[in-house]
Motif scaffolding. Sequence first.
Motif, short mmCIF file in Angstrom:
data_model
loop_
_atom_site.label_atom_id
_atom_site.label_comp_id
_atom_site.label_asym_id
_atom_site.label_seq_id
_atom_site.Cartn_x
_atom_site.Cartn_y
_atom_site.Cartn_z
N GLN A 62 0.82 -1.21 0.00
CA GLN A 62 0.00 0.00 0.00
C GLN A 62 0.86 1.26 0.00
O GLN A 62 0.50 2.28 -0.60
N GLU A 63 2.01 1.20 0.63
CA GLU A 63 2.92 2.34 0.61
C GLU A 63 3.49 2.57 -0.79
O GLU A 63 3.68 3.72 -1.20
N LEU A 64 3.74 1.50 -1.51
CA LEU A 64 4.17 1.64 -2.91
C LEU A 64 3.09 2.34 -3.73
O LEU A 64 3.39 3.20 -4.56
N LEU A 65 1.84 1.98 -3.48
CA LEU A 65 0.73 2.63 -4.18
C LEU A 65 0.66 4.11 -3.81
O LEU A 65 0.50 4.97 -4.69
N ARG A 66 0.80 4.42 -2.52
CA ARG A 66 0.73 5.82 -2.08
C ARG A 66 1.83 6.66 -2.72
O ARG A 66 1.57 7.74 -3.24
N LEU A 67 3.04 6.15 -2.69
CA LEU A 67 4.16 6.88 -3.29
C LEU A 67 3.95 7.10 -4.79
O LEU A 67 4.29 8.15 -5.33
N SER A 68 3.35 6.12 -5.42
CA SER A 68 3.15 6.18 -6.88
C SER A 68 2.09 7.20 -7.26
O SER A 68 2.32 8.05 -8.13
N VAL A 69 0.92 7.15 -6.61
CA VAL A 69 -0.13 8.10 -6.98
C VAL A 69 0.21 9.51 -6.52
O VAL A 69 -0.15 10.49 -7.17
N ASP A 70 0.95 9.61 -5.40
CA ASP A 70 1.36 10.94 -4.95
C ASP A 70 2.35 11.57 -5.92
O ASP A 70 2.41 12.81 -6.04
N ARG A 71 3.14 10.75 -6.61
CA ARG A 71 4.06 11.29 -7.62
C ARG A 71 3.28 12.07 -8.68
O ARG A 71 3.66 13.17 -9.09
N ALA A 72 2.17 11.49 -9.14
CA ALA A 72 1.35 12.16 -10.14
C ALA A 72 0.61 13.36 -9.55
O ALA A 72 0.60 14.45 -10.13
N LEU A 73 0.01 13.18 -8.39
CA LEU A 73 -0.76 14.26 -7.78
C LEU A 73 0.11 15.44 -7.39
O LEU A 73 -0.28 16.61 -7.59
N ASP A 74 1.29 15.17 -6.86
CA ASP A 74 2.18 16.27 -6.48
C ASP A 74 2.61 17.07 -7.70
O ASP A 74 2.76 18.30 -7.63
N GLY A 75 2.79 16.38 -8.83
CA GLY A 75 3.12 17.09 -10.06
C GLY A 75 2.00 18.02 -10.50
O GLY A 75 2.24 19.17 -10.88
N LEU A 76 0.77 17.55 -10.42
CA LEU A 76 -0.38 18.37 -10.81
C LEU A 76 -0.55 19.56 -9.88
O LEU A 76 -0.80 20.69 -10.33
#
Length: 203
Positions: A62-76
């Motif tokens: 789940q932490e891998l998922l969080r880091l991954s989606v946050d990468r996209a969201l933080d960019g936006l």
Amino acid sequence: MTTAPPARPAKRGRPGYDLESLLAVAVKLFNERGYDGTSMEDLSRKLGITKSAIYHHVPSKQELLRLSVDRALDGLFAIVAELETVEGRAVVRLEYLVRGSVAVLVEQLPFVTLLLRVRGNTKVERAALARRREFDHIVTSLVTEAVADGDLRSDIDPATAARLLFGMVNSLIEWYRPRGGIGADALADSVATMAFDGLRIRG
């Protein structure tokens, strides 16, 4: 004459991978198999390492998922933060946000793809969806302001226009491939031309 002490040997990490390469493999598998369909065993086999080596970097899948989606969201949301420095009317800021979002999508394509496929089945996914809704509200507010300024047509509901606009941006994940294809700037030009020549009021 004094001699310098011998240099310490460089610290060696675990061979062959780090957190960044781990994320790259995880996102690839999540996109191919789905988050629920990917196990830590799948990840360890793909990486050629043990599961305990993965846990050296992250405590859970789940932490891998969080880091991954946050990468996209933080960019936006980094593009959203830049809007404060953009001079001009709301339509100018809206176009800046569209162009910046295309750039984020191109740069972080696997991560944005994963973000757009989450469905709220986990706490991490629900948090990601909440941030996506926040982003959608920002877009809708800009469209509403641009309509009030007289720069965008008023016969389309602002929330609907915002969804259609970013529906077009988000659809890029289905067909855009960076290698050998159109570059990020040209792609952003095409999206902006399609969107704003269709929405902008002609004098």
